[in-house]
Design an enzyme around this catalytic site. Structure first.
Site, PDB file in Angstrom:
ATOM      1  N   HIS A 108     -10.991   5.631 -38.897  1.00  0.00           N
ATOM      2  CA  HIS A 108      -9.806   5.817 -39.977  1.00  0.00           C
ATOM      3  C   HIS A 108     -10.736   7.353 -40.648  1.00  0.00           C
ATOM      4  O   HIS A 108     -11.036   7.066 -41.663  1.00  0.00           O
ATOM      5  CB  HIS A 108     -10.381   4.632 -40.802  1.00  0.00           C
ATOM      6  CG  HIS A 108      -9.423   3.909 -41.935  1.00  0.00           C
ATOM      7  ND1 HIS A 108      -7.962   3.650 -41.790  1.00  0.00           N
ATOM      8  CD2 HIS A 108      -8.655   4.817 -43.292  1.00  0.00           C
ATOM      9  CE1 HIS A 108      -7.532   3.921 -42.811  1.00  0.00           C
ATOM     10  NE2 HIS A 108      -7.845   4.741 -43.723  1.00  0.00           N
ATOM     11  N   SER A 140       1.979   6.738 -45.067  1.00  0.00           N
ATOM     12  CA  SER A 140       1.201   5.820 -45.446  1.00  0.00           C
ATOM     13  C   SER A 140       1.730   4.734 -45.813  1.00  0.00           C
ATOM     14  O   SER A 140       2.859   5.426 -46.873  1.00  0.00           O
ATOM     15  CB  SER A 140       0.196   6.411 -46.111  1.00  0.00           C
ATOM     16  OG  SER A 140      -0.676   5.574 -46.650  1.00  0.00           O
ATOM     17  N   LYS A 199      -3.117   1.892 -34.694  1.00  0.00           N
ATOM     18  CA  LYS A 199      -3.562   2.776 -35.069  1.00  0.00           C
ATOM     19  C   LYS A 199      -5.462   2.302 -36.109  1.00  0.00           C
ATOM     20  O   LYS A 199      -5.775   0.978 -36.492  1.00  0.00           O
ATOM     21  CB  LYS A 199      -3.356   3.430 -36.630  1.00  0.00           C
ATOM     22  CG  LYS A 199      -3.912   4.460 -37.505  1.00  0.00           C
ATOM     23  CD  LYS A 199      -3.279   4.807 -38.542  1.00  0.00           C
ATOM     24  CE  LYS A 199      -3.403   6.229 -38.910  1.00  0.00           C
ATOM     25  NZ  LYS A 199      -4.564   5.847 -40.044  1.00  0.00           N
ATOM     26  N   THR A 254      -2.048   0.289 -38.907  1.00  0.00           N
ATOM     27  CA  THR A 254      -3.372   0.369 -38.795  1.00  0.00           C
ATOM     28  C   THR A 254      -4.338  -1.083 -39.258  1.00  0.00           C
ATOM     29  O   THR A 254      -4.001  -2.134 -39.588  1.00  0.00           O
ATOM     30  CB  THR A 254      -3.674   0.766 -40.388  1.00  0.00           C
ATOM     31  OG1 THR A 254      -2.743   1.959 -40.259  1.00  0.00           O
ATOM     32  CG2 THR A 254      -5.290   1.482 -40.275  1.00  0.00           C
ATOM     33  N   TYR A 271       0.818  -1.387 -43.849  1.00  0.00           N
ATOM     34  CA  TYR A 271      -0.668  -2.101 -43.851  1.00  0.00           C
ATOM     35  C   TYR A 271       0.612  -3.384 -43.884  1.00  0.00           C
ATOM     36  O   TYR A 271       1.149  -4.175 -44.224  1.00  0.00           O
ATOM     37  CB  TYR A 271      -1.375  -1.970 -45.172  1.00  0.00           C
ATOM     38  CG  TYR A 271      -1.909  -0.483 -45.260  1.00  0.00           C
ATOM     39  CD1 TYR A 271      -2.855  -1.207 -44.214  1.00  0.00           C
ATOM     40  CD2 TYR A 271      -2.110  -0.247 -45.679  1.00  0.00           C
ATOM     41  CE1 TYR A 271      -3.692   0.440 -44.157  1.00  0.00           C
ATOM     42  CE2 TYR A 271      -3.254   1.033 -45.667  1.00  0.00           C
ATOM     43  CZ  TYR A 271      -3.805   1.452 -44.993  1.00  0.00           C
ATOM     44  OH  TYR A 271      -4.892   2.378 -44.786  1.00  0.00           O
TER      45      TYR A 271
HETATM   46  C1  LIG Z   1      -8.001  10.670 -48.466  1.00  0.00           C
HETATM   47  C2  LIG Z   1      -7.346   9.968 -47.389  1.00  0.00           C
HETATM   48  C3  LIG Z   1      -6.358   8.763 -47.455  1.00  0.00           C
HETATM   49  C4  LIG Z   1      -5.741   7.988 -45.880  1.00  0.00           C
HETATM   50  N1  LIG Z   1      -5.222   7.426 -45.893  1.00  0.00           N
HETATM   51  C5  LIG Z   1      -4.457   6.398 -45.152  1.00  0.00           C
HETATM   52  C6  LIG Z   1      -3.860   5.534 -44.732  1.00  0.00           C
HETATM   53  O1  LIG Z   1      -3.371   5.589 -46.239  1.00  0.00           O
HETATM   54  N2  LIG Z   1      -3.764   4.749 -44.177  1.00  0.00           N
HETATM   55  C7  LIG Z   1      -4.110   5.116 -43.239  1.00  0.00           C
HETATM   56  O2  LIG Z   1      -3.844   4.560 -41.665  1.00  0.00           O
HETATM   57  N3  LIG Z   1      -5.001   5.183 -42.740  1.00  0.00           N
HETATM   58  C8  LIG Z   1      -4.971   6.579 -43.848  1.00  0.00           C
HETATM   59  N4  LIG Z   1      -6.347   6.993 -43.395  1.00  0.00           N
HETATM   60  C9  LIG Z   1      -6.855   7.588 -42.336  1.00  0.00           C
HETATM   61  C10 LIG Z   1      -6.478   8.693 -41.723  1.00  0.00           C
HETATM   62  O3  LIG Z   1      -5.446   8.307 -41.477  1.00  0.00           O
HETATM   63  C11 LIG Z   1      -6.816   9.827 -40.160  1.00  0.00           C
HETATM   64  O4  LIG Z   1      -7.188   8.034 -39.500  1.00  0.00           O
HETATM   65  C12 LIG Z   1      -7.838  10.028 -39.925  1.00  0.00           C
HETATM   66  O5  LIG Z   1      -7.881  10.776 -42.218  1.00  0.00           O
HETATM   67  C13 LIG Z   1      -8.768  10.879 -39.566  1.00  0.00           C
HETATM   68  O6  LIG Z   1      -9.706  11.247 -39.645  1.00  0.00           O
HETATM   69  P1  LIG Z   1      -9.671  13.214 -39.784  1.00  0.00           P
HETATM   70  O7  LIG Z   1      -9.848  12.795 -41.386  1.00  0.00           O
HETATM   71  O8  LIG Z   1     -11.194  13.395 -39.716  1.00  0.00           O
HETATM   72  O9  LIG Z   1      -8.960  14.073 -39.462  1.00  0.00           O
HETATM   73  C14 LIG Z   1      -6.970   8.149 -44.720  1.00  0.00           C
HETATM   74  C15 LIG Z   1      -7.392   9.062 -45.205  1.00  0.00           C
HETATM   75  C16 LIG Z   1      -8.292  10.199 -46.024  1.00  0.00           C
HETATM   76  C17 LIG Z   1      -9.040  11.109 -45.454  1.00  0.00           C
END
Ligand SMILES: Cc1cc2nc3c(=O)[nH]c(=O)nc-3n(C[C@H](O)[C@H](O)[C@H](O)COP(=O)(O)O)c2cc1C
Ligand SMILES: Cc1cc2nc3c(=O)[nH]c(=O)nc-3n(C[C@H](O)[C@H](O)[C@H](O)COP(=O)(O)O)c2cc1C
Lengths: 382, 383
Positions: free
Chosen positions: A279, A109, A255, A158, A132
């Site tokens: 997300h 990330s 994304k 993203t 980002y």
């Molecule tokens: C705690 C957490 C932090 C996340 N941080 C980011 C991030 O910094 N950048 C991003 O593009 N997606 C982020 N995501 C989204 C994930 O990349 C992903 O799309 C998502 O977790 C998919 O769903 P799932 O948790 O059901 O597998 C985050 C998700 C979670 C749960």
């Protein structure tokens, strides 16, 4: 309860809940508004059934798949997630090493707590940098150049966090980074002393990709929602994405694509992949589940770029369903985050091992020996 | 609560839960992964309604049908289930005797706790043997030959168990055969002294059909899962099935067919029947339920082989719906196993009696004189 008692997603989640102070647990576990989309992301898989074929001779199963020109040993990878050192003091170091061990892609990330340079010196397996788009163009250029110099294989922009989602659990628990100590969160931190000790003693918490440019996220108490709303550029458009794509000059993905129109436009601007994702239900509640939307998108652009199904995955069979519909690979965040919190690198490895074992077993039960054997004939919608 | 209080699936299940140590109860009750398929197997019946015809002068309906070349008095028989003496000392013998009493078929698992010969000796009911293809072919050959010698009527080859399903309840309870005693499970055994007493005072636990061929599953605490993964041949293919058919040379089914394509292929290799089954939701979770799939398969091959619906059946009306959708008969596992745990042979007799009465009553309510009258016109799918 310890790591050996964790057999599935629910078990890892339970152990993570025991180990983490509650604001941090709920930051991972929560989603936007009423969490309807969050729940649907997983339950969508139950509306379709697998139809196995028998007597195929399935002694050896090959789970490998190729996305973004890289061969992975598994048909799923670890989606980029922020702030991993809050979940376990090894953070990205633990997740990256586990990804390396299983030769799958590690998504890093923009809000990672370990630098791209350190990660790339640590693992030589496929890496994705999640980008980002900030108002501060100097910061954007610096991020991109650093990821390029660190030889990351893929850049994922993203596009679903143009503003912070309404994560009400975070409002209630007072989740910020570094954690803000309110009276009630204090109690929760106090009852999980190991987490506190590790947090304070295992190296300073920082956001290496941002810290030279801003003070948010490092010294001051800023919430993630705040970061999205104040630092990211809400005027970001297709031109910006196209420019980034050519500036990067390698495999590039968007994304958070959900509509067929956008998927087609992603092809036009030169993307080599897209993550069909909301997300993890953390942004627009009521938006469609990735699995519900997958078929349409695969039909429209599946032959032109790699379509990744991301979010809601708890089981090997969920992945088989997405792959049967035409996804090139799957990815997820929580599917390894709870395990990270539950047991660091060993936890993530155990989770990946469990999914791998499930996939091999399920492929055999489906009568398939390689990922390309999976197709829509394997599925019936209810 | 005792047997007389048991009127339906839930009652038998409840009584079995009281009588059986937890690891054993959960071995029967559990499915794989999140148990989505396990639940769907039964719920699928609710997405379809029966449409009765009135004033049909039914009289006494004929509930008989023919499967594996044998006439049975009701269109429901006992699925093959492993290790039945875990539930009552008489195990398979109790089941076979109950089947005989109700004129229906008993099926024996490769992993039965009594041998082919022992059961053939005590019961004249129609008998089906369930085969697994072992890595060591002489085990498979030996089983087929012994079934012929013991006058079994049919053979079914299970094709959905190339690898053991992920039964997480078994991981947690430490289910192995013979049971492994952990501190937690010990408590559960200690609270059911009657079961423990019977288990210890009756004949030694063994997999009777294969005990001479392997030491697995008998002396050592080997879980069923390990047995399946070590002994069964994951490379099994259509040729192997064909080989078994030739060697057997009688009524033969594949158990665990789910796709139309495979059903067609079953005809080509000489099967006389297929059992549409996902192993009671114990193998591939997320896989389609037999009832959701039976019509498509019946439309394709229903005139060329016998279709048996296996899985999720808990009520007489479920059987009627399955037959209306194209099955020739149904079989069931968990429901009769719970009755076996709840009351031994008497329990199985009671469950078969109940199901017989339900099927009979519902046939009358549907206005059907014979099972043939149950066709597609008698059901409507809600969606
Ligand atoms: C705690 C957490 C932090 C996340 N941080 C980011 C991030 O910094 N950048 C991003 O593009 N997606 C982020 N995501 C989204 C994930 O990349 C992903 O799309 C998502 O977790 C998919 O769903 P799932 O948790 O059901 O597998 C985050 C998700 C979670 C749960
Ligand atoms: C405890 C138990 C043991 C079983 N053992 C076997 C077996 O040894 N061989 C086999 O082919 N099927 C076995 N099965 C599956 C049954 O034959 C049948 O497919 C299944 O129970 C049908 O679903 P139902 O329980 O919902 O009726 C077993 C099922 C249970 C519940």
């Amino acid at each position: 309860m310890n790591l050996n008692d964790c057999h599935n997603f629910g078990d890892f989640r339970k152990l993570a809940k025991k180990k983490l102070p509650s604001p941090i647990f709920h930051y991972i576990d929560g989603a936007a508004d009423d969490e309807i989309t969050y729940a649907r992301n997983t339950s969508a898989f139950d509306d379709v059934d697998l139809v196995p074929n028998v007597l195929r001779g399935v002694e050896n199963v090959d789970l490998s798949t190729t996305i973004f020109g890289k061969k992975l040993d598994l048909p799923f990878y670890l989606a980029p997630t922020a702030l991993q050192r809050l979940f376990h003091y090894d953070g990205e170091r633990a997740v990256g090493k586990a990804a390396k061990k299983y030769n799958t892609m590690f998504g890093v990330s923009a809000l990672a707590t370990v630098s791209v340079e350190e990660i790339s010196s640590m693992i030589d397996t496929p890496k994705m940098f999640q980008f980002y788009f900030h108002k501060d163009r100097g910061l954007n250029d610096a991020c991109l150049e650093r990821a390029k110099a660190a030889k990351f294989d893929v850049m994922a922009l993203t596009v679903d966090t143009i503003t912070g989602g309404n994560r009400e659990r975070d409002l209630r628990t007072g989740f910020t980074s570094p954690p803000k100590l309110t009276l009630s969160s204090l109690f929760s931190f106090a009852t999980k002393p190991m987490w506190g000790i590790n947090y304070l003693t295992k190296g300073k918490f920082e956001l290496p990709h941002l810290q030279d440019h801003v003070k948010e996220g490092t010294d001051t108490n800023t919430s993630i929602g705040n970061y999205f709303s104040t630092m990211l550029d809400q005027s970001m458009n297709w031109k910006d994405a196209e420019k980034l794509c050519s500036q990067w000059g390698g495999h590039f993905a968007l994304k958070g694509i959900m509509s067929v129109d956008d998927a087609k436009r992603a092809v036009d601007i030169g993307c080599t992949g897209i993550m069909v994702s909301n997300h993890g239900g953390r942004q627009l509640d009521g938006s469609r589940a990735p699995f519900d939307q997958l078929a349409e998108i695969v039909d429209a652009v599946g032959d032109k770029l790699d379509v990744i199904c991301e979010g809601g995955i708890h089981r090997g069979t969920h992945m088989l369903k997405a792959l049967s519909l035409g996804a090139k690979a799957c990815s997820g965040g929580r599917l390894y985050l709870y395990a990270l919190a539950a047991g660091g690198q060993a936890g993530v490895e155990r989770a990946i091992e469990k999914y791998k074992t499930e996939l091999i077993r399920d492929m055999k039960l489906m009568g398939c020996t390689k990922i390309s054997d999976l197709n829509r004939n394997n599925l019936r919608f209810r | 609560m005792n047997l007389d209080d048991c009127y339906n699936f839930h009652d038998f299940r409840k009584l079995a839960k009281k009588k059986l140590p937890a690891p054993i109860f959960h071995y029967i009750d559990g499915g794989s992964d999140d148990e989505v398929t396990l639940n769907r197997n039964t719920n699928a019946f609710n997405d379809c309604d029966l449409v009765p015809n009135i004033l049909a002068s039914v009289g006494e309906p004929d509930l008989s049908t023919t499967v594996f070349g044998k006439k049975i008095d009701m269109p429901l028989f006992l699925s093959p289930c492993a290790m039945q003496s875990l539930y009552t000392p008489e195990g398979d013998k109790a089941s076979a005797r109950a089947a005989e009493k109700h004129g229906t078929m008993y099926s024996m698992s490769t992993m039965a706790s009594f041998s082919i010969e022992e059961v053939a000796e005590i019961s004249n009911c129609p008998k089906l043997f369930q085969l697994y293809v072992h890595k060591d072919q002489s085990i498979t050959d030996d089983l087929i030959d012994r079934c012929r010698a013991a006058n079994f009527n049919g053979l079914c080859l299970t094709v959905d168990t190339l690898v053991a399903g992920n039964r997480e309840r078994d991981h947690r309870t430490g289910f192995t055969t013979p049971p492994k005693l952990t501190l937690e499970s010990l408590l559960s055994f200690a609270m059911r002294p009657e079961w423990v007493f019977k288990y210890l005072t009756n004949k030694k636990f063994e997999l009777a059909n294969i005990k001479n061929k392997t030491d697995k599953g008998t002396n050592i605490a080997k879980s069923v899962i390990d047995y399946i993964n070590e002994q069964y041949d994951p490379a099994m293919n259509w040729k192997d099935a064909e080989y078994c058919i030739k060697r057997w040379n009688g009524p033969f089914a594949l158990k665990g067919v789910m796709s139309v394509e495979d059903a067609k292929r079953a005809i080509d290799i000489g099967c006389t029947a297929i059992m549409i089954s996902n192993h009671g939701g114990r193998q591939l979770d997320g896989s389609r339920s037999p009832f959701d799939q039976v019509k498509a398969i019946s439309d394709a091959v229903g005139d060329k082989l016998e279709i048996i619906l296996d899985g999720g059946v808990r009520r007489g009306t479920h059987v009627l719906k399955a037959l209306a959708a194209g099955a020739k008969a149904c079989s069931f596992g968990k429901m009769f196993l719970f009755s076996l745990g709840a009351g031994g042979q008497q329990g199985v007799e009671r469950v078969l009696q109940n199901m017989h009465d339900e099927i009979r009553r519902n046939m009358i309510l549907m206005g059907c004189k014979s099972l043939k009258e149950l066709d597609n016109s008698k059901i409507i799918y809600k969606k």
